[in-house]
Design a protein around this motif. Structure first.
Motif, PDB file in Angstrom:
ATOM      1  N   SER A   1       6.233  -2.967  33.289  1.00 44.13           N
ATOM      2  CA  SER A   1       5.125  -3.924  33.427  1.00 44.13           C
ATOM      3  C   SER A   1       3.937  -3.281  34.131  1.00 44.13           C
ATOM      4  O   SER A   1       2.787  -3.484  33.737  1.00 44.13           O
ATOM      5  CB  SER A   1       5.584  -5.154  34.211  1.00 44.13           C
ATOM      6  OG  SER A   1       6.584  -5.833  33.508  1.00 44.13           O
TER       7      SER A   1
ATOM      8  N   LYS B   1      -3.719  -1.458  30.344  1.00 38.42           N
ATOM      9  CA  LYS B   1      -4.673  -2.519  29.998  1.00 38.42           C
ATOM     10  C   LYS B   1      -5.960  -2.370  30.808  1.00 38.42           C
ATOM     11  O   LYS B   1      -7.059  -2.494  30.277  1.00 38.42           O
ATOM     12  CB  LYS B   1      -4.027  -3.883  30.254  1.00 38.42           C
ATOM     13  CG  LYS B   1      -4.910  -5.055  29.884  1.00 38.42           C
ATOM     14  CD  LYS B   1      -4.193  -6.358  30.143  1.00 38.42           C
ATOM     15  CE  LYS B   1      -5.089  -7.542  29.852  1.00 38.42           C
ATOM     16  NZ  LYS B   1      -4.452  -8.816  30.173  1.00 38.42           N
ATOM     17  N   ARG B   2      -5.843  -2.075  32.114  1.00 35.61           N
ATOM     18  CA  ARG B   2      -7.028  -1.884  32.954  1.00 35.61           C
ATOM     19  C   ARG B   2      -7.857  -0.704  32.457  1.00 35.61           C
ATOM     20  O   ARG B   2      -9.080  -0.765  32.414  1.00 35.61           O
ATOM     21  CB  ARG B   2      -6.622  -1.681  34.423  1.00 35.61           C
ATOM     22  CG  ARG B   2      -6.182  -2.957  35.122  1.00 35.61           C
ATOM     23  CD  ARG B   2      -6.090  -2.779  36.612  1.00 35.61           C
ATOM     24  NE  ARG B   2      -5.049  -1.855  37.022  1.00 35.61           N
ATOM     25  CZ  ARG B   2      -3.792  -2.187  37.259  1.00 35.61           C
ATOM     26  NH1 ARG B   2      -3.410  -3.447  37.123  1.00 35.61           N
ATOM     27  NH2 ARG B   2      -2.913  -1.293  37.636  1.00 35.61           N
TER      28      ARG B   2
ATOM     29  N   ARG C   1      -0.092 -15.878  40.001  1.00 37.78           N
ATOM     30  CA  ARG C   1      -0.500 -16.473  38.730  1.00 37.78           C
ATOM     31  C   ARG C   1      -0.722 -15.453  37.620  1.00 37.78           C
ATOM     32  O   ARG C   1      -0.642 -15.779  36.461  1.00 37.78           O
ATOM     33  CB  ARG C   1      -1.793 -17.260  38.919  1.00 37.78           C
ATOM     34  CG  ARG C   1      -1.575 -18.580  39.570  1.00 37.78           C
ATOM     35  CD  ARG C   1      -1.110 -19.595  38.577  1.00 37.78           C
ATOM     36  NE  ARG C   1      -1.064 -20.906  39.192  1.00 37.78           N
ATOM     37  CZ  ARG C   1      -0.184 -21.811  38.888  1.00 37.78           C
ATOM     38  NH1 ARG C   1       0.746 -21.570  37.995  1.00 37.78           N
ATOM     39  NH2 ARG C   1      -0.204 -22.979  39.462  1.00 37.78           N
ATOM     40  N   SER C   2      -1.037 -14.211  37.979  1.00 33.72           N
ATOM     41  CA  SER C   2      -1.313 -13.220  36.934  1.00 33.72           C
ATOM     42  C   SER C   2      -0.359 -12.041  37.073  1.00 33.72           C
ATOM     43  O   SER C   2       0.171 -11.781  38.152  1.00 33.72           O
ATOM     44  CB  SER C   2      -2.755 -12.716  37.033  1.00 33.72           C
ATOM     45  OG  SER C   2      -2.904 -11.869  38.157  1.00 33.72           O
ATOM     46  N   MET C   3      -0.149 -11.341  35.962  1.00 32.21           N
ATOM     47  CA  MET C   3       0.735 -10.187  35.974  1.00 32.21           C
ATOM     48  C   MET C   3       0.231  -9.127  36.946  1.00 32.21           C
ATOM     49  O   MET C   3       1.008  -8.505  37.662  1.00 32.21           O
ATOM     50  CB  MET C   3       0.870  -9.607  34.558  1.00 32.21           C
ATOM     51  CG  MET C   3       1.795  -8.418  34.480  1.00 32.21           C
ATOM     52  SD  MET C   3       3.492  -8.771  35.018  1.00 32.21           S
ATOM     53  CE  MET C   3       4.173  -9.464  33.536  1.00 32.21           C
ATOM     54  N   LYS C   4      -1.081  -8.948  36.980  1.00 34.43           N
ATOM     55  CA  LYS C   4      -1.665  -7.939  37.874  1.00 34.43           C
ATOM     56  C   LYS C   4      -1.271  -8.216  39.325  1.00 34.43           C
ATOM     57  O   LYS C   4      -0.780  -7.336  40.030  1.00 34.43           O
ATOM     58  CB  LYS C   4      -3.186  -7.949  37.725  1.00 34.43           C
ATOM     59  CG  LYS C   4      -3.916  -7.034  38.687  1.00 34.43           C
ATOM     60  CD  LYS C   4      -5.418  -7.156  38.479  1.00 34.43           C
ATOM     61  CE  LYS C   4      -6.178  -6.236  39.399  1.00 34.43           C
ATOM     62  NZ  LYS C   4      -6.426  -6.786  40.711  1.00 34.43           N
TER      63      LYS C   4
ATOM     64  N   ASP D   1       5.730 -17.512  38.640  1.00 32.78           N
ATOM     65  CA  ASP D   1       4.417 -18.067  38.971  1.00 32.78           C
ATOM     66  C   ASP D   1       4.370 -18.702  40.359  1.00 32.78           C
ATOM     67  O   ASP D   1       3.316 -19.091  40.835  1.00 32.78           O
ATOM     68  CB  ASP D   1       3.933 -19.057  37.907  1.00 32.78           C
ATOM     69  CG  ASP D   1       4.746 -20.333  37.856  1.00 32.78           C
ATOM     70  OD1 ASP D   1       5.785 -20.440  38.554  1.00 32.78           O
ATOM     71  OD2 ASP D   1       4.356 -21.241  37.103  1.00 32.78           O
TER      72      ASP D   1
ATOM     73  N   GLY E   1      -3.425 -18.222  42.796  1.00 34.34           N
ATOM     74  CA  GLY E   1      -4.397 -17.140  42.845  1.00 34.34           C
ATOM     75  C   GLY E   1      -4.957 -16.907  44.236  1.00 34.34           C
ATOM     76  O   GLY E   1      -5.817 -16.047  44.417  1.00 34.34           O
TER      77      GLY E   1
ATOM     78  N   ALA F   1       0.210  -2.778  32.624  1.00 33.97           N
ATOM     79  CA  ALA F   1      -0.941  -3.330  33.338  1.00 33.97           C
ATOM     80  C   ALA F   1      -1.980  -2.239  33.593  1.00 33.97           C
ATOM     81  O   ALA F   1      -3.179  -2.468  33.427  1.00 33.97           O
ATOM     82  CB  ALA F   1      -0.500  -3.968  34.655  1.00 33.97           C
TER      83      ALA F   1
END
Length: 194
Positions: A109, A116-117, A69-72, A65, A39, A113
């Motif tokens: 993806s 989702k936001r 660490r995150s898809m965003k 990873d 991150g 994303a």
């Protein structure tokens, strides 16, 4: 040219397994960020890898990873890499943006994303509106509550500096300034800032 990127979270991890896999995949140069969290905003060796790459080269990682660490953040990184004209390959997930299928994966993806936001933003707005209608406070609670303010104000009125009041009360300096600013009978000019 294929350029490998290794990230290990602690300094004592060797990254040997990642290095072997990247060499087997044909990476000519490998960059290693040691002791860097997934991150982390700053990944110096990743930046060196991107600077070493030319348009048409590919940045290769052993797993997604290792990049983020995150898809965003993963999508943001891959879009930035693509914007430089560099392809992206993840060995474990068999993602390769040099292929139409790999590019499609990231476009889908990215769309999910963004969706989702948008949903989170909309729910947040609705929740804040409902809280306001119900008369509940919205946002973070104040650093200085109404029951603590008279004691802090008394210290200031007694000649204590703002800096000393900050240390004594354990509250942020800006919180004191905000309370003084909203206190109709006070101006900041009357208090020492030291």
């Amino acid at each position: 040219m294929k350029i490998g990127y290794i990230r290990t979270s602690t300094d004592d991890q060797s990254g040997a397994g990642q290095r072997d896999a990247l060499r087997a995949a044909g990476c000519e140069r490998i960059f290693h960020d040691k002791g860097v969290s997934g991150g982390a905003v700053s990944k110096p060796q990743l930046e060196h890898a991107l600077q070493a790459a030319s348009e048409g080269d590919a940045l290769v990682v052993t797993r997604l990873d290792r990049l983020a660490r995150s898809m965003k953040f993963l999508i943001e990184d891959v879009e930035r890499i693509g914007g430089l004209g560099i392809d992206f390959v993840s060995l474990r997930e068999a993602i390769d943006t040099t292929t139409p299928g790999g590019r499609l994966f990231f476009h889908i993806s990215a769309a999910f994303a963004e969706f989702k936001r948008d949903v989170i933003r909309q729910r947040t707005k609705e929740g804040m509106a409902a809280a306001k209608r119900a008369g509940r406070p919205v946002g973070r609670p104040p650093s200085i509550t109404d029951d603590r303010w008279p004691g802090i104000r008394q210290m200031l009125d007694g000649g204590m500096t703002i800096t000393a009041a900050v240390r004594t009360a354990g509250v942020p300096r800006q919180a004191i300034y905000r309370r003084l600013d909203t206190d109709a009978s006070t101006t900041l000019a009357g208090f020492s800032q030291r």
